[in-house]
Design a protein around this motif. Sequence first.
Motif, PDB file in Angstrom:
ATOM      1  N   TYR A  81      29.751   5.020  -6.296  1.00 52.46           N
ATOM      2  CA  TYR A  81      28.797   4.731  -5.316  1.00 52.46           C
ATOM      3  C   TYR A  81      28.362   3.347  -5.243  1.00 52.46           C
ATOM      4  CZ  TYR A  81      24.632   4.812  -8.208  1.00 52.46           C
ATOM      5  OH  TYR A  81      23.767   4.428  -9.195  1.00 52.46           O
ATOM      6  N   THR A  82      28.085   3.086  -4.016  1.00 49.19           N
ATOM      7  CA  THR A  82      27.575   1.565  -3.787  1.00 49.19           C
ATOM      8  C   THR A  82      26.179   1.762  -2.664  1.00 49.19           C
ATOM      9  OG1 THR A  82      29.029   1.142  -2.132  1.00 49.19           O
ATOM     10  CG2 THR A  82      29.530   0.132  -4.133  1.00 49.19           C
ATOM     11  N   GLU A  83      25.513   0.866  -3.098  1.00 44.60           N
ATOM     12  CA  GLU A  83      24.147   0.999  -2.312  1.00 44.60           C
ATOM     13  C   GLU A  83      24.315  -0.042  -1.035  1.00 44.60           C
ATOM     14  OE1 GLU A  83      20.521   0.727  -4.210  1.00 44.60           O
ATOM     15  OE2 GLU A  83      20.794   2.210  -5.570  1.00 44.60           O
ATOM     16  N   PRO A  84      23.526   0.251   0.119  1.00 45.19           N
ATOM     17  CA  PRO A  84      23.876  -0.928   1.281  1.00 45.19           C
ATOM     18  C   PRO A  84      23.565  -2.135   0.943  1.00 45.19           C
ATOM     19  CG  PRO A  84      22.756   1.057   2.013  1.00 45.19           C
ATOM     20  CD  PRO A  84      22.954   1.272   0.373  1.00 45.19           C
ATOM     21  N   GLU A  85      23.864  -3.145   1.410  1.00 44.19           N
ATOM     22  CA  GLU A  85      23.217  -4.537   1.331  1.00 44.19           C
ATOM     23  C   GLU A  85      22.181  -4.617   2.065  1.00 44.19           C
ATOM     24  OE1 GLU A  85      26.201  -7.549   2.188  1.00 44.19           O
ATOM     25  OE2 GLU A  85      27.596  -6.870   0.854  1.00 44.19           O
ATOM     26  N   THR A  86      21.284  -5.533   1.544  1.00 41.80           N
ATOM     27  CA  THR A  86      19.949  -5.588   2.327  1.00 41.80           C
ATOM     28  C   THR A  86      19.714  -7.063   2.661  1.00 41.80           C
ATOM     29  OG1 THR A  86      18.882  -5.712   0.138  1.00 41.80           O
ATOM     30  CG2 THR A  86      18.677  -3.809   1.344  1.00 41.80           C
ATOM     31  N   ASN A  87      18.947  -7.353   3.772  1.00 43.87           N
ATOM     32  CA  ASN A  87      18.537  -8.541   4.485  1.00 43.87           C
ATOM     33  C   ASN A  87      17.575  -9.143   3.292  1.00 43.87           C
ATOM     34  OD1 ASN A  87      17.434 -10.645   5.664  1.00 43.87           O
ATOM     35  ND2 ASN A  87      18.331  -9.432   7.579  1.00 43.87           N
ATOM     36  N   ASN A  88      17.702 -10.284   2.932  1.00 41.85           N
ATOM     37  CA  ASN A  88      16.779 -11.311   1.907  1.00 41.85           C
ATOM     38  C   ASN A  88      15.734 -11.528   2.694  1.00 41.85           C
ATOM     39  OD1 ASN A  88      18.556 -10.795  -0.336  1.00 41.85           O
ATOM     40  ND2 ASN A  88      19.667 -12.747   0.194  1.00 41.85           N
ATOM     41  N   LYS A  89      15.612 -11.590   3.970  1.00 46.46           N
ATOM     42  CA  LYS A  89      14.289 -11.963   4.696  1.00 46.46           C
ATOM     43  C   LYS A  89      13.030 -11.284   4.575  1.00 46.46           C
ATOM     44  CE  LYS A  89      15.915 -15.099   8.399  1.00 46.46           C
ATOM     45  NZ  LYS A  89      16.042 -15.270   9.984  1.00 46.46           N
ATOM     46  N   GLY A  90      12.000 -12.021   4.521  1.00 46.67           N
ATOM     47  CA  GLY A  90      10.563 -10.861   4.430  1.00 46.67           C
ATOM     48  C   GLY A  90      10.508 -10.482   5.557  1.00 46.67           C
ATOM     49  N   ILE A  91       9.246  -9.438   5.893  1.00 47.56           N
ATOM     50  CA  ILE A  91       9.040  -8.884   6.924  1.00 47.56           C
ATOM     51  C   ILE A  91       7.573  -8.992   7.424  1.00 47.56           C
ATOM     52  CG2 ILE A  91       8.854  -6.295   7.970  1.00 47.56           C
ATOM     53  CD1 ILE A  91      10.943  -5.422   6.052  1.00 47.56           C
ATOM     54  N   ILE A  92       7.333  -9.563   8.625  1.00 41.90           N
ATOM     55  CA  ILE A  92       5.993  -9.647   9.126  1.00 41.90           C
ATOM     56  C   ILE A  92       5.748  -8.475   9.939  1.00 41.90           C
ATOM     57  CG2 ILE A  92       4.306 -11.019  10.409  1.00 41.90           C
ATOM     58  CD1 ILE A  92       5.554 -13.362   8.841  1.00 41.90           C
ATOM     59  N   ILE A  93       4.516  -7.705   9.848  1.00 40.17           N
ATOM     60  CA  ILE A  93       4.370  -6.672  11.144  1.00 40.17           C
ATOM     61  C   ILE A  93       3.085  -7.069  11.633  1.00 40.17           C
ATOM     62  CG2 ILE A  93       4.123  -4.261  10.958  1.00 40.17           C
ATOM     63  CD1 ILE A  93       5.598  -3.672   8.641  1.00 40.17           C
ATOM     64  N   PHE A  94       3.001  -6.947  12.878  1.00 41.03           N
ATOM     65  CA  PHE A  94       1.818  -7.244  13.571  1.00 41.03           C
ATOM     66  C   PHE A  94       1.333  -5.928  14.180  1.00 41.03           C
ATOM     67  CE2 PHE A  94       2.013 -11.837  15.084  1.00 41.03           C
ATOM     68  CZ  PHE A  94       3.394 -11.978  14.703  1.00 41.03           C
ATOM     69  N   CYS A  95       0.342  -5.637  13.672  1.00 39.07           N
ATOM     70  CA  CYS A  95      -0.293  -4.345  13.883  1.00 39.07           C
ATOM     71  C   CYS A  95      -1.852  -4.017  13.835  1.00 39.07           C
ATOM     72  CB  CYS A  95       0.160  -3.306  12.717  1.00 39.07           C
ATOM     73  SG  CYS A  95      -0.371  -3.595  11.360  1.00 39.07           S
ATOM     74  N   ARG A  96      -2.301  -3.094  14.592  1.00 42.82           N
ATOM     75  CA  ARG A  96      -3.812  -2.791  14.491  1.00 42.82           C
ATOM     76  C   ARG A  96      -4.247  -2.370  13.249  1.00 42.82           C
ATOM     77  NH1 ARG A  96      -5.327  -4.580  19.757  1.00 42.82           N
ATOM     78  NH2 ARG A  96      -3.271  -4.621  20.769  1.00 42.82           N
ATOM     79  N   PRO A  97      -5.577  -2.667  12.968  1.00 44.47           N
ATOM     80  CA  PRO A  97      -6.124  -2.235  11.804  1.00 44.47           C
ATOM     81  C   PRO A  97      -5.993  -0.657  11.312  1.00 44.47           C
ATOM     82  CG  PRO A  97      -7.790  -3.370  12.845  1.00 44.47           C
ATOM     83  CD  PRO A  97      -6.721  -3.063  13.816  1.00 44.47           C
ATOM     84  N   CYS A  98      -5.922   0.371  12.140  1.00 41.27           N
ATOM     85  CA  CYS A  98      -5.569   1.776  11.539  1.00 41.27           C
ATOM     86  C   CYS A  98      -4.110   1.738  11.014  1.00 41.27           C
ATOM     87  CB  CYS A  98      -5.593   2.806  13.047  1.00 41.27           C
ATOM     88  SG  CYS A  98      -4.551   2.295  14.327  1.00 41.27           S
ATOM     89  N   ASP A  99      -3.040   1.063  11.806  1.00 42.04           N
ATOM     90  CA  ASP A  99      -1.649   1.090  11.181  1.00 42.04           C
ATOM     91  C   ASP A  99      -1.616   0.313  10.111  1.00 42.04           C
ATOM     92  OD1 ASP A  99      -0.869   2.740  13.335  1.00 42.04           O
ATOM     93  OD2 ASP A  99      -0.032   0.972  14.601  1.00 42.04           O
ATOM     94  N   ALA A 100      -2.422  -0.840   9.870  1.00 39.83           N
ATOM     95  CA  ALA A 100      -2.300  -1.719   8.660  1.00 39.83           C
ATOM     96  C   ALA A 100      -3.010  -0.575   7.397  1.00 39.83           C
ATOM     97  CB  ALA A 100      -3.322  -2.871   8.712  1.00 39.83           C
ATOM     98  N   ASN A 101      -3.810   0.058   7.971  1.00 39.07           N
ATOM     99  CA  ASN A 101      -4.493   0.894   6.676  1.00 39.07           C
ATOM    100  C   ASN A 101      -3.458   1.980   6.174  1.00 39.07           C
ATOM    101  OD1 ASN A 101      -7.266   0.627   5.776  1.00 39.07           O
ATOM    102  ND2 ASN A 101      -7.702   0.401   7.859  1.00 39.07           N
ATOM    103  N   SER A 102      -2.658   2.642   7.355  1.00 30.38           N
ATOM    104  CA  SER A 102      -1.583   3.521   6.971  1.00 30.38           C
ATOM    105  C   SER A 102      -0.631   3.166   5.761  1.00 30.38           C
ATOM    106  CB  SER A 102      -0.730   3.993   8.315  1.00 30.38           C
ATOM    107  OG  SER A 102       0.149   2.852   8.547  1.00 30.38           O
ATOM    108  N   PHE A 103      -0.537   1.915   5.646  1.00 23.20           N
ATOM    109  CA  PHE A 103       0.680   1.542   4.710  1.00 23.20           C
ATOM    110  C   PHE A 103       0.116   1.993   3.230  1.00 23.20           C
ATOM    111  CE2 PHE A 103       1.865  -1.604   8.039  1.00 23.20           C
ATOM    112  CZ  PHE A 103       3.043  -1.071   8.151  1.00 23.20           C
ATOM    113  N   LYS A 104      -1.389   1.825   3.073  1.00 21.44           N
ATOM    114  CA  LYS A 104      -1.822   2.325   1.960  1.00 21.44           C
ATOM    115  C   LYS A 104      -1.672   3.964   1.392  1.00 21.44           C
ATOM    116  CE  LYS A 104      -6.142   2.143  -0.755  1.00 21.44           C
ATOM    117  NZ  LYS A 104      -7.585   2.483  -0.522  1.00 21.44           N
TER     118      LYS A 104
END
Length: 335
Positions: A81-104
Amino acid sequence: MGFEFTMDSFNKVLEDISKNFIFYAPRRIPGKGAFSDTDVVVYQEVEGFGQIELDEKSRFSPKEVINPITQTLFYFNENGYTEPETNNKGIIIFCRPCDANSFKRLDEIFLNNGPFKDSYYESLRRKVKIFVIECVQGFENCFCVSMGTNRFDDYDAFIRVAEDRITCDVKDNLLPAFVKHGISAEMRPDFISENAVKVAIPDQVNKTIFTHEMWREYSERCIACGRCTVVCPTCTCFTMQDIFYEDNHKCGERRRVWASCMIDGFTEVAGGHDFRPDKGMRMRFKAMHKIYDFRKRFGYNMCVGCGRCDDVCPEYISFSNCINKVSALSREVNG
Ligand code: SF4
Ligand code: SF4
């Protein structure tokens, strides 16, 4: 550190940062709403600040950026098996405080809930920086203040938009781009302090709640569409699919795909037994997971009070009302 920008100068910041980051934010998609000639607001890639929808709550949450709806985990053939290649770039997510808390909450489930971390989630999650968009008015059905998720202090940047100016508080090593294009300014983040919808979370849940007849209402009203879980920023259930390619049946891929505890078949096991065939039982399971089981395990509630489940339910079932009913019954029973 605080900065002020015009729309143009802020877009220059994004242009500089975009060499190393992809931006995701709520974006209006014209004509793609549930009814003809209506729009939908979803999390999608954006290139400039002007593409971000600021006036309407997004229908879907940012969870799909790091927990995709369909994710290929690996490709296989008869030799390995092989795993898919991933993009090396970072990710910036613009979101409201409730959604920011959802990541925890997502982190607890994918990284801290068992002996192994979910490496697929972790590889995306560690690339994420969070740009919080100030939210002082809230939207219909929000009850973040009751859930204590109206504040989020662990941001990489905090953004206030007022007329044609953007002010930011920046904590991150992206600072050079902000220094280059902005002017120094005082910036103190503000958070919403009151929602129209208020929810009382029960401190003590009496065991009789689990068998109470209050859940019967949901057996009759819920149509098991699963919308409430799909839009929820903290729901994480998935199912696995092995796809075998038509032209070579020894080749294929394994995918994980979102699932929902509210839909038919979710709790069906080999032999045909279904642990929660009744829709009221599913509502009980979902509700108590959000405000009881998760808290017992991690010490705080899973629900962030975004109100999306209430926004989308075709049967007008209100999750905030459901929590308040559980609280009132708990008070009654506990005395
Ligand atoms: S249960 Fe409803 S209000 Fe709570 S986080 Fe999920 S969608 Fe938002
Ligand atoms: S959105 Fe409403 S009808 Fe659909 S599964 Fe959820 S509670 Fe049931």
